[in-house]
Design a protein around this motif. Structure first.
Motif, PDB file in Angstrom:
ATOM      1  N   TYR A 106    -118.037 -54.377 -58.620  1.00  0.00           N
ATOM      2  CA  TYR A 106    -117.884 -55.697 -58.040  1.00  0.00           C
ATOM      3  C   TYR A 106    -116.381 -56.073 -57.332  1.00  0.00           C
ATOM      4  CZ  TYR A 106    -117.780 -60.925 -57.548  1.00  0.00           C
ATOM      5  OH  TYR A 106    -117.944 -62.065 -57.193  1.00  0.00           O
ATOM      6  N   ILE A 107    -115.455 -55.860 -58.154  1.00  0.00           N
ATOM      7  CA  ILE A 107    -114.282 -55.867 -57.769  1.00  0.00           C
ATOM      8  C   ILE A 107    -113.721 -55.155 -56.638  1.00  0.00           C
ATOM      9  CG2 ILE A 107    -111.660 -55.716 -58.030  1.00  0.00           C
ATOM     10  CD1 ILE A 107    -112.459 -56.166 -61.354  1.00  0.00           C
ATOM     11  N   ILE A 108    -114.342 -53.689 -56.457  1.00  0.00           N
ATOM     12  CA  ILE A 108    -113.888 -53.021 -55.160  1.00  0.00           C
ATOM     13  C   ILE A 108    -114.733 -53.565 -54.041  1.00  0.00           C
ATOM     14  CG2 ILE A 108    -114.291 -50.802 -54.189  1.00  0.00           C
ATOM     15  CD1 ILE A 108    -113.742 -49.734 -57.227  1.00  0.00           C
ATOM     16  N   LYS A 109    -115.905 -53.990 -54.172  1.00  0.00           N
ATOM     17  CA  LYS A 109    -116.472 -54.741 -52.962  1.00  0.00           C
ATOM     18  C   LYS A 109    -115.552 -55.790 -52.589  1.00  0.00           C
ATOM     19  CE  LYS A 109    -120.753 -56.734 -51.619  1.00  0.00           C
ATOM     20  NZ  LYS A 109    -122.193 -57.369 -52.079  1.00  0.00           N
ATOM     21  N   GLN A 110    -115.220 -56.636 -53.446  1.00  0.00           N
ATOM     22  CA  GLN A 110    -114.480 -57.852 -53.253  1.00  0.00           C
ATOM     23  C   GLN A 110    -113.093 -57.422 -52.231  1.00  0.00           C
ATOM     24  OE1 GLN A 110    -116.065 -60.689 -53.336  1.00  0.00           O
ATOM     25  NE2 GLN A 110    -117.616 -59.214 -54.279  1.00  0.00           N
ATOM     26  N   LEU A 111    -112.435 -56.292 -52.666  1.00  0.00           N
ATOM     27  CA  LEU A 111    -111.205 -55.621 -52.188  1.00  0.00           C
ATOM     28  C   LEU A 111    -111.484 -55.188 -50.828  1.00  0.00           C
ATOM     29  CD1 LEU A 111    -109.873 -53.823 -55.038  1.00  0.00           C
ATOM     30  CD2 LEU A 111    -108.715 -55.710 -53.993  1.00  0.00           C
ATOM     31  N   VAL A 112    -112.811 -54.319 -50.371  1.00  0.00           N
ATOM     32  CA  VAL A 112    -113.080 -53.898 -49.273  1.00  0.00           C
ATOM     33  C   VAL A 112    -113.468 -54.994 -48.489  1.00  0.00           C
ATOM     34  CG1 VAL A 112    -114.956 -52.772 -48.194  1.00  0.00           C
ATOM     35  CG2 VAL A 112    -113.840 -51.772 -50.256  1.00  0.00           C
ATOM     36  N   ASN A 113    -113.993 -56.239 -48.625  1.00  0.00           N
ATOM     37  CA  ASN A 113    -114.394 -57.387 -47.760  1.00  0.00           C
ATOM     38  C   ASN A 113    -113.282 -58.370 -47.932  1.00  0.00           C
ATOM     39  OD1 ASN A 113    -116.740 -56.232 -47.574  1.00  0.00           O
ATOM     40  ND2 ASN A 113    -117.865 -57.311 -49.172  1.00  0.00           N
ATOM     41  N   ASN A 114    -112.219 -58.018 -48.392  1.00  0.00           N
ATOM     42  CA  ASN A 114    -111.004 -58.767 -48.436  1.00  0.00           C
ATOM     43  C   ASN A 114    -111.296 -60.135 -48.726  1.00  0.00           C
ATOM     44  OD1 ASN A 114    -108.012 -59.179 -48.304  1.00  0.00           O
ATOM     45  ND2 ASN A 114    -108.368 -59.543 -46.079  1.00  0.00           N
ATOM     46  N   ALA A 143    -111.158 -50.184 -69.196  1.00  0.00           N
ATOM     47  CA  ALA A 143    -112.179 -50.283 -68.308  1.00  0.00           C
ATOM     48  C   ALA A 143    -111.918 -50.813 -66.816  1.00  0.00           C
ATOM     49  CB  ALA A 143    -113.157 -51.384 -68.919  1.00  0.00           C
ATOM     50  N   ILE A 144    -110.887 -51.801 -66.698  1.00  0.00           N
ATOM     51  CA  ILE A 144    -110.727 -52.635 -65.340  1.00  0.00           C
ATOM     52  C   ILE A 144    -109.364 -51.732 -64.673  1.00  0.00           C
ATOM     53  CG2 ILE A 144    -110.137 -54.365 -64.264  1.00  0.00           C
ATOM     54  CD1 ILE A 144    -111.662 -56.123 -66.445  1.00  0.00           C
ATOM     55  N   LEU A 145    -108.315 -51.813 -65.406  1.00  0.00           N
ATOM     56  CA  LEU A 145    -107.016 -51.475 -64.626  1.00  0.00           C
ATOM     57  C   LEU A 145    -106.946 -49.778 -64.426  1.00  0.00           C
ATOM     58  CD1 LEU A 145    -104.327 -53.475 -66.072  1.00  0.00           C
ATOM     59  CD2 LEU A 145    -105.364 -54.169 -64.033  1.00  0.00           C
ATOM     60  N   GLU A 146    -107.436 -48.950 -65.508  1.00  0.00           N
ATOM     61  CA  GLU A 146    -107.567 -47.559 -65.110  1.00  0.00           C
ATOM     62  C   GLU A 146    -108.563 -47.374 -63.958  1.00  0.00           C
ATOM     63  OE1 GLU A 146    -107.821 -45.265 -68.852  1.00  0.00           O
ATOM     64  OE2 GLU A 146    -106.075 -45.681 -69.446  1.00  0.00           O
ATOM     65  N   ASN A 196    -109.123 -45.352 -57.931  1.00  0.00           N
ATOM     66  CA  ASN A 196    -109.958 -45.465 -56.857  1.00  0.00           C
ATOM     67  C   ASN A 196    -108.987 -46.052 -55.664  1.00  0.00           C
ATOM     68  OD1 ASN A 196    -111.418 -47.324 -54.973  1.00  0.00           O
ATOM     69  ND2 ASN A 196    -113.226 -46.328 -56.052  1.00  0.00           N
ATOM     70  N   ALA A 197    -109.000 -45.385 -54.493  1.00  0.00           N
ATOM     71  CA  ALA A 197    -108.368 -45.750 -53.414  1.00  0.00           C
ATOM     72  C   ALA A 197    -108.538 -47.222 -52.891  1.00  0.00           C
ATOM     73  CB  ALA A 197    -108.517 -44.738 -52.264  1.00  0.00           C
ATOM     74  N   ASN A 198    -109.920 -47.667 -53.164  1.00  0.00           N
ATOM     75  CA  ASN A 198    -109.930 -49.034 -52.641  1.00  0.00           C
ATOM     76  C   ASN A 198    -109.603 -49.863 -53.869  1.00  0.00           C
ATOM     77  OD1 ASN A 198    -111.044 -48.818 -49.869  1.00  0.00           O
ATOM     78  ND2 ASN A 198    -112.852 -48.048 -50.681  1.00  0.00           N
ATOM     79  N   GLY A 199    -109.665 -49.558 -54.855  1.00  0.00           N
ATOM     80  CA  GLY A 199    -109.473 -50.286 -56.148  1.00  0.00           C
ATOM     81  C   GLY A 199    -107.927 -50.672 -56.456  1.00  0.00           C
ATOM     82  N   GLN A 200    -107.098 -49.565 -55.645  1.00  0.00           N
ATOM     83  CA  GLN A 200    -105.532 -49.928 -55.869  1.00  0.00           C
ATOM     84  C   GLN A 200    -105.220 -50.922 -55.241  1.00  0.00           C
ATOM     85  OE1 GLN A 200    -104.036 -45.881 -54.803  1.00  0.00           O
ATOM     86  NE2 GLN A 200    -105.098 -44.922 -56.402  1.00  0.00           N
ATOM     87  N   LYS A 201    -105.991 -51.475 -54.078  1.00  0.00           N
ATOM     88  CA  LYS A 201    -105.648 -52.764 -53.365  1.00  0.00           C
ATOM     89  C   LYS A 201    -105.450 -53.997 -54.325  1.00  0.00           C
ATOM     90  CE  LYS A 201    -107.878 -50.970 -49.266  1.00  0.00           C
ATOM     91  NZ  LYS A 201    -109.238 -51.116 -48.530  1.00  0.00           N
ATOM     92  N   ILE A 202    -106.068 -53.882 -55.523  1.00  0.00           N
ATOM     93  CA  ILE A 202    -105.897 -54.973 -56.420  1.00  0.00           C
ATOM     94  C   ILE A 202    -104.535 -55.250 -56.840  1.00  0.00           C
ATOM     95  CG2 ILE A 202    -106.075 -53.629 -58.706  1.00  0.00           C
ATOM     96  CD1 ILE A 202    -107.908 -57.035 -57.983  1.00  0.00           C
TER      97      ILE A 202
END
Length: 120
Positions: free
Chosen positions: A51-59, A89-92, A97-103
Motif C-alpha cells: 500500500y505504501i509503495i502504491k502511494q509512493l508510485v502515485n506520489n 516489516a516496514i522500513l526494511e 525496494n527501489a520504489n519503497g526507497q522513495k519513502i
C-alpha cells in the motif's frame, strides 16, 4: 513476556483504524490464518508495505504524510513489538525496494534515523 496474539490484534486493529481502505485486503489475507490475531509483522509487510509503495508510485503526498506519521508513532512508542513492526516489516521492506526507497524524503526524525542505519 511479549504476548504475540494480544499485540498482533492490537496493532492489526490500529492499522485498520488508521487505514480503513486496507480492510478488505486484510480480511482476505488473514482469512486462512489467524484473522485479527495474524502476526502483525506479516500483515504489515504483506498488506501495508505494498500500500505504501502504491502511494509512493502515485506520489500521493497527503497519504504519505499520514503514513510517515504512523511509522514514526510506532518507532517512538515504548512498545518493543511496535518498534519491531516498524523496523523489520516496514522500513526494511521499503529500503529493499527501489520504489519503497522513495519513502525516505517523507520520514520523520526518529524513523529517518532508523531507516538511514539500515544496511544492505
Amino acid at each position: 513476556m511479549i504476548n504475540i496474539k494480544t499485540n498482533s490484534k492490537k496493532y492489526n486493529e490500529l492499522l485498520l483504524k488508521q487505514f480503513p481502505s486496507l480492510k478488505d485486503e486484510f480480511e482476505q489475507y488473514t482469512s486462512w490464518q489467524d484473522g485479527i490475531n495474524t502476526g502483525s509483522t506479516l500483515v504489515y509487510e504483506d498488506i501495508f508495505v505494498p500500500y505504501i509503495i502504491k502511494q509512493l508510485v502515485n506520489n500521493n503526498t497527503s497519504e504519505l504524510e499520514k503514513i510517515s506519521s504512523f511509522i514514526e508513532s510506532l518507532i517512538i512508542s515504548s512498545d518493543e513489538y511496535a518498534v519491531n513492526i516498524a523496523y523489520i516489516a516496514i522500513l526494511e521492506s521499503l529500503k529493499s525496494n527501489a520504489n519503497g526507497q522513495k519513502i525516505e524524503s517523507f520520514l520523520k526524525e526518529k524513523s529517518k534515523k532508523e531507516y538511514d542505519e539500515l544496511t544492505y
